[in-house]
Design a protein around this motif. Sequence first.
Motif, PDB file in Angstrom:
ATOM      1  N   UNK A   1       0.855  -1.184   0.000  1.00 27.18           N
ATOM      2  CA  UNK A   1       0.000   0.000   0.000  1.00 27.18           C
ATOM      3  C   UNK A   1       0.896   1.242   0.000  1.00 27.18           C
ATOM      4  N   UNK A   2       0.345   2.393   0.220  1.00 24.96           N
ATOM      5  CA  UNK A   2       1.097   3.639   0.174  1.00 24.96           C
ATOM      6  C   UNK A   2       2.167   3.760   1.232  1.00 24.96           C
ATOM      7  N   UNK A   3       2.074   2.948   2.277  1.00 24.40           N
ATOM      8  CA  UNK A   3       3.047   3.024   3.367  1.00 24.40           C
ATOM      9  C   UNK A   3       4.054   1.873   3.342  1.00 24.40           C
ATOM     10  N   UNK A   4       3.938   0.997   2.385  1.00 23.20           N
ATOM     11  CA  UNK A   4       4.889  -0.101   2.266  1.00 23.20           C
ATOM     12  C   UNK A   4       4.206  -1.453   2.200  1.00 23.20           C
ATOM     13  N   UNK A   5       4.954  -2.486   2.540  1.00 19.60           N
ATOM     14  CA  UNK A   5       4.468  -3.859   2.489  1.00 19.60           C
ATOM     15  C   UNK A   5       3.455  -4.086   3.601  1.00 19.60           C
ATOM     16  N   UNK A   6       2.386  -4.792   3.284  1.00 19.08           N
ATOM     17  CA  UNK A   6       1.344  -5.091   4.264  1.00 19.08           C
ATOM     18  C   UNK A   6       1.415  -6.569   4.662  1.00 19.08           C
ATOM     19  N   UNK A   7       0.474  -7.003   5.472  1.00 15.59           N
ATOM     20  CA  UNK A   7       0.418  -8.423   5.844  1.00 15.59           C
ATOM     21  C   UNK A   7      -0.594  -9.175   4.981  1.00 15.59           C
ATOM     22  N   UNK A   8      -0.893  -8.629   3.801  1.00 16.10           N
ATOM     23  CA  UNK A   8      -1.846  -9.250   2.883  1.00 16.10           C
ATOM     24  C   UNK A   8      -1.125  -9.860   1.689  1.00 16.10           C
ATOM     25  N   UNK A   9      -1.796 -10.819   1.062  1.00 23.16           N
ATOM     26  CA  UNK A   9      -1.193 -11.566  -0.041  1.00 23.16           C
ATOM     27  C   UNK A   9      -2.151 -11.620  -1.220  1.00 23.16           C
ATOM     28  N   UNK A  10      -1.576 -11.730  -2.431  1.00 24.57           N
ATOM     29  CA  UNK A  10      -2.330 -11.894  -3.679  1.00 24.57           C
ATOM     30  C   UNK A  10      -1.625 -12.915  -4.541  1.00 24.57           C
ATOM     31  N   UNK A  11      -2.322 -13.403  -5.540  1.00 26.25           N
ATOM     32  CA  UNK A  11      -1.717 -14.331  -6.494  1.00 26.25           C
ATOM     33  C   UNK A  11      -0.902 -13.579  -7.535  1.00 26.25           C
ATOM     34  N   UNK A  12       0.146 -14.218  -8.017  1.00 30.25           N
ATOM     35  CA  UNK A  12       0.915 -13.725  -9.155  1.00 30.25           C
ATOM     36  C   UNK A  12       0.277 -14.291 -10.421  1.00 30.25           C
ATOM     37  N   UNK A  13       0.718 -13.870 -11.593  1.00 28.45           N
ATOM     38  CA  UNK A  13       0.195 -14.496 -12.822  1.00 28.45           C
ATOM     39  C   UNK A  13       0.433 -16.007 -12.868  1.00 28.45           C
ATOM     40  N   UNK A  14       1.569 -16.480 -12.367  1.00 27.54           N
ATOM     41  CA  UNK A  14       1.814 -17.927 -12.304  1.00 27.54           C
ATOM     42  C   UNK A  14       0.784 -18.580 -11.382  1.00 27.54           C
ATOM     43  N   UNK A  15       0.555 -17.966 -10.227  1.00 25.16           N
ATOM     44  CA  UNK A  15      -0.427 -18.493  -9.290  1.00 25.16           C
ATOM     45  C   UNK A  15      -1.822 -18.533  -9.881  1.00 25.16           C
TER      46      UNK A  15
END
Length: 134
Positions: free
Chosen positions: A87-101
């Motif tokens: 987010x705007x303040x840096x890395x969060x504790x949330x995750x998303x898939x990559x295109x490979x995922x």
Amino acid sequence: MPVVDSQSQETLIYPRATIERAKRSLLCSPFNLSLFAVMVSERVALKEIIGNAGVRNGYTKRPLLELAAENNLVWLIQVGVLRREVDGQGITDSFRLTPVGRQVVEECQSQPCPTPSWGDRISDAILRWFRLPF
């Protein structure tokens, strides 16, 4: 099998070995496919995955401690399945898939993914133990 990156509309083609390694790691993880299905469209915070919340949300097979969940998620980042949300303040504790995922999850949703064999589990454990990049 090409994948289309929805942001740039480029077709990304990955070596089959990359897809197979990602699929094996995803299937050997303690997470259910439903977690990754949600990650196709939105981010998922660590607090939604750990403990009883993970089981209640259908994301994990059993309650996981925060450290165990984090270690498994970091492994999936290393094999290219996930990325951390920023987010705007840096890395969060949330995750998303990559295109490979995304490609692996779409394959598993379109046709039943096999249960990982003992060989798959041992191979994944060895790669994780040594953190080999292949």
